[in-house]
Scaffold this motif. Structure first.
Motif, PDB file in Angstrom:
ATOM      1  N   LEU A   8      52.727  23.685  39.725  1.00 45.16           N
ATOM      2  CA  LEU A   8      52.705  24.733  38.156  1.00 45.16           C
ATOM      3  C   LEU A   8      51.797  25.225  37.191  1.00 45.16           C
ATOM      4  CD1 LEU A   8      55.364  26.441  37.200  1.00 45.16           C
ATOM      5  CD2 LEU A   8      55.984  24.205  35.871  1.00 45.16           C
ATOM      6  N   MET A   9      51.432  23.926  36.676  1.00 48.13           N
ATOM      7  CA  MET A   9      50.579  23.943  35.950  1.00 48.13           C
ATOM      8  C   MET A   9      49.075  25.094  36.008  1.00 48.13           C
ATOM      9  SD  MET A   9      49.533  23.927  32.435  1.00 48.13           S
ATOM     10  CE  MET A   9      51.031  23.487  32.212  1.00 48.13           C
ATOM     11  N   ASP A  10      48.255  25.512  37.540  1.00 48.32           N
ATOM     12  CA  ASP A  10      47.634  25.954  38.143  1.00 48.32           C
ATOM     13  C   ASP A  10      47.893  27.240  38.602  1.00 48.32           C
ATOM     14  OD1 ASP A  10      45.873  24.150  38.328  1.00 48.32           O
ATOM     15  OD2 ASP A  10      46.381  23.381  40.155  1.00 48.32           O
ATOM     16  N   ALA A  11      49.160  27.879  38.680  1.00 51.11           N
ATOM     17  CA  ALA A  11      50.244  28.719  38.501  1.00 51.11           C
ATOM     18  C   ALA A  11      49.749  29.779  37.324  1.00 51.11           C
ATOM     19  CB  ALA A  11      51.516  28.098  38.755  1.00 51.11           C
ATOM     20  N   TYR A  12      50.924  28.329  35.819  1.00 50.31           N
ATOM     21  CA  TYR A  12      50.728  29.370  34.897  1.00 50.31           C
ATOM     22  C   TYR A  12      48.962  29.988  34.404  1.00 50.31           C
ATOM     23  CZ  TYR A  12      55.159  27.112  33.615  1.00 50.31           C
ATOM     24  OH  TYR A  12      56.481  26.521  33.663  1.00 50.31           O
ATOM     25  N   MET A  13      48.239  28.906  34.709  1.00 52.05           N
ATOM     26  CA  MET A  13      46.785  29.619  34.049  1.00 52.05           C
ATOM     27  C   MET A  13      45.892  30.698  35.100  1.00 52.05           C
ATOM     28  SD  MET A  13      44.369  25.784  33.751  1.00 52.05           S
ATOM     29  CE  MET A  13      44.975  24.716  35.097  1.00 52.05           C
ATOM     30  N   ILE A  14      46.421  31.195  36.848  1.00 53.63           N
ATOM     31  CA  ILE A  14      46.147  31.701  36.939  1.00 53.63           C
ATOM     32  C   ILE A  14      46.205  33.006  36.492  1.00 53.63           C
ATOM     33  CG2 ILE A  14      46.495  33.080  39.635  1.00 53.63           C
ATOM     34  CD1 ILE A  14      45.807  30.531  40.687  1.00 53.63           C
ATOM     35  N   GLU A  15      48.032  32.573  36.017  1.00 50.91           N
ATOM     36  CA  GLU A  15      49.245  34.340  35.725  1.00 50.91           C
ATOM     37  C   GLU A  15      48.809  34.458  34.360  1.00 50.91           C
ATOM     38  OE1 GLU A  15      50.652  35.523  38.061  1.00 50.91           O
ATOM     39  OE2 GLU A  15      50.433  34.275  39.578  1.00 50.91           O
ATOM     40  N   THR A  16      48.020  33.949  33.567  1.00 50.77           N
ATOM     41  CA  THR A  16      47.853  34.036  32.803  1.00 50.77           C
ATOM     42  C   THR A  16      46.752  34.729  32.368  1.00 50.77           C
ATOM     43  OG1 THR A  16      49.033  32.018  31.175  1.00 50.77           O
ATOM     44  CG2 THR A  16      47.106  32.939  29.512  1.00 50.77           C
ATOM     45  N   LEU A  17      45.771  33.973  33.353  1.00 46.94           N
ATOM     46  CA  LEU A  17      44.335  35.293  33.550  1.00 46.94           C
ATOM     47  C   LEU A  17      44.534  36.695  34.232  1.00 46.94           C
ATOM     48  CD1 LEU A  17      41.826  32.119  35.291  1.00 46.94           C
ATOM     49  CD2 LEU A  17      41.838  33.378  32.552  1.00 46.94           C
ATOM     50  N   ARG A  18      45.395  36.667  35.337  1.00 52.87           N
ATOM     51  CA  ARG A  18      46.601  37.353  35.560  1.00 52.87           C
ATOM     52  C   ARG A  18      46.360  38.634  34.274  1.00 52.87           C
ATOM     53  NH1 ARG A  18      48.362  36.251  41.554  1.00 52.87           N
ATOM     54  NH2 ARG A  18      46.278  35.796  42.770  1.00 52.87           N
ATOM     55  N   SER A  19      47.368  38.623  33.895  1.00 52.51           N
ATOM     56  CA  SER A  19      48.104  39.156  32.423  1.00 52.51           C
ATOM     57  C   SER A  19      47.494  39.342  31.927  1.00 52.51           C
ATOM     58  CB  SER A  19      49.801  38.086  32.316  1.00 52.51           C
ATOM     59  OG  SER A  19      48.994  36.541  31.530  1.00 52.51           O
ATOM     60  N   ASN A  20      45.672  39.039  31.575  1.00 43.26           N
ATOM     61  CA  ASN A  20      45.106  39.023  30.506  1.00 43.26           C
ATOM     62  C   ASN A  20      43.612  40.088  31.209  1.00 43.26           C
ATOM     63  OD1 ASN A  20      45.366  37.781  27.422  1.00 43.26           O
ATOM     64  ND2 ASN A  20      46.391  36.509  28.858  1.00 43.26           N
ATOM     65  N   GLY A  21      44.364  40.681  32.238  1.00 43.75           N
ATOM     66  CA  GLY A  21      43.638  41.383  33.073  1.00 43.75           C
ATOM     67  C   GLY A  21      42.340  40.979  33.410  1.00 43.75           C
ATOM     68  N   LEU A  22      42.070  39.568  33.782  1.00 38.90           N
ATOM     69  CA  LEU A  22      41.717  38.913  35.052  1.00 38.90           C
ATOM     70  C   LEU A  22      41.881  39.646  36.394  1.00 38.90           C
ATOM     71  CD1 LEU A  22      39.788  37.730  32.591  1.00 38.90           C
ATOM     72  CD2 LEU A  22      39.662  36.000  34.191  1.00 38.90           C
ATOM     73  N   SER A  23      40.819  40.427  36.959  1.00 44.58           N
ATOM     74  CA  SER A  23      40.847  40.480  38.500  1.00 44.58           C
ATOM     75  C   SER A  23      40.594  38.789  39.792  1.00 44.58           C
ATOM     76  CB  SER A  23      40.109  41.899  39.403  1.00 44.58           C
ATOM     77  OG  SER A  23      38.271  41.585  39.074  1.00 44.58           O
ATOM     78  N   ASN A  24      40.934  39.309  40.309  1.00 48.41           N
ATOM     79  CA  ASN A  24      40.992  38.035  41.535  1.00 48.41           C
ATOM     80  C   ASN A  24      39.277  37.557  41.775  1.00 48.41           C
ATOM     81  OD1 ASN A  24      43.408  37.749  41.693  1.00 48.41           O
ATOM     82  ND2 ASN A  24      43.454  38.378  43.667  1.00 48.41           N
ATOM     83  N   GLU A  25      38.325  38.639  41.902  1.00 49.99           N
ATOM     84  CA  GLU A  25      37.170  38.307  41.406  1.00 49.99           C
ATOM     85  C   GLU A  25      36.311  37.952  40.304  1.00 49.99           C
ATOM     86  OE1 GLU A  25      38.422  40.809  42.651  1.00 49.99           O
ATOM     87  OE2 GLU A  25      38.793  41.017  44.766  1.00 49.99           O
ATOM     88  N   GLU A  26      37.186  38.637  39.409  1.00 51.93           N
ATOM     89  CA  GLU A  26      36.349  38.178  37.850  1.00 51.93           C
ATOM     90  C   GLU A  26      36.590  36.442  37.428  1.00 51.93           C
ATOM     91  OE1 GLU A  26      36.428  41.914  35.208  1.00 51.93           O
ATOM     92  OE2 GLU A  26      39.070  41.071  35.475  1.00 51.93           O
ATOM     93  N   MET A  27      37.725  35.913  38.061  1.00 50.42           N
ATOM     94  CA  MET A  27      38.487  34.635  37.723  1.00 50.42           C
ATOM     95  C   MET A  27      37.474  33.767  38.659  1.00 50.42           C
ATOM     96  SD  MET A  27      42.137  33.329  38.584  1.00 50.42           S
ATOM     97  CE  MET A  27      42.920  34.675  37.893  1.00 50.42           C
ATOM     98  N   VAL A  28      37.193  34.384  40.033  1.00 43.25           N
ATOM     99  CA  VAL A  28      36.068  33.722  41.075  1.00 43.25           C
ATOM    100  C   VAL A  28      34.400  32.959  40.031  1.00 43.25           C
ATOM    101  CG1 VAL A  28      34.777  33.795  42.800  1.00 43.25           C
ATOM    102  CG2 VAL A  28      37.643  33.903  43.368  1.00 43.25           C
ATOM    103  N   ALA A  29      34.376  34.475  39.647  1.00 41.68           N
ATOM    104  CA  ALA A  29      33.568  35.029  39.045  1.00 41.68           C
ATOM    105  C   ALA A  29      32.976  33.499  38.022  1.00 41.68           C
ATOM    106  CB  ALA A  29      32.845  35.729  38.813  1.00 41.68           C
ATOM    107  N   LEU A  30      34.047  33.823  36.938  1.00 39.38           N
ATOM    108  CA  LEU A  30      34.071  32.393  36.056  1.00 39.38           C
ATOM    109  C   LEU A  30      34.135  30.984  36.456  1.00 39.38           C
ATOM    110  CD1 LEU A  30      36.570  34.558  33.509  1.00 39.38           C
ATOM    111  CD2 LEU A  30      34.057  34.215  33.292  1.00 39.38           C
TER     112      LEU A  30
END
Length: 146
Positions: A8-30
């Motif tokens: 659940l915590m991993d899902a929260y982090m992923i969805e928080t990053l997405r809701s702040n405009g990060l694309s999947n590619e940007e997330m992977v790069a970071l």
């Protein structure tokens, strides 16, 4: 293909990053650069090292989580409400009713229903309601704990 299972915590982090405009590619790069400082600017309360560890365990699986979706390993009622808000922009009492056994009368776009179904852990079921007053692009569902 078996569903990708995450906490659940991993899902929260992923969805928080997405809701702040990060694309999947940007997330992977970071995550690839282990760039915690940029992630901490988005939310200081999360330990993004956990997300980096998840990424490093199996990069292809993590990319599949982002691209193909995921199932939360164990989802609580509060976790469900939080993910409905984060991932689908649905708020309690405004977009659905809360009961002792789950969520009632959630109106969701038909094309988003598979993502919602995939997200739920095995302790939840979705029941579609027959509502003739709603257009075909939306569904009314109940989400019940079992």
């Amino acid at each position: 293909m078996e569903n990708n299972k995450i906490s659940l915590m991993d899902a929260y982090m992923i969805e928080t990053l997405r809701s702040n405009g990060l694309s999947n590619e940007e997330m992977v790069a970071l995550l690839e650069k282990k760039n915690i400082s940029d992630l901490k600017q988005i939310n200081t309360k999360f330990d993004f090292n956990n997300l980096i560890n998840l990424y490093e365990q199996d990069k292809d699986t993590f990319k599949s989580v982002l691209q193909d979706g995921y199932t939360v390993k164990f989802l609580t009622m509060n976790g469900l409400k939080n993910l409905l808000q984060m991932k689908f922009d649905k708020d309690a009492e405004k977009d659905y009713e809360i009961s002792d056994t789950g969520i009632q009368r959630l109106e969701i776009e038909t094309h988003k229903l598979p993502a919602l179904q995939q997200l739920l852990s095995i302790n939840w079921i979705i029941e579609e309601q027959n509502d003739t007053d709603i257009d075909s692009s939306k569904k009314i569902v109940n989400i019940q704990i079992v």
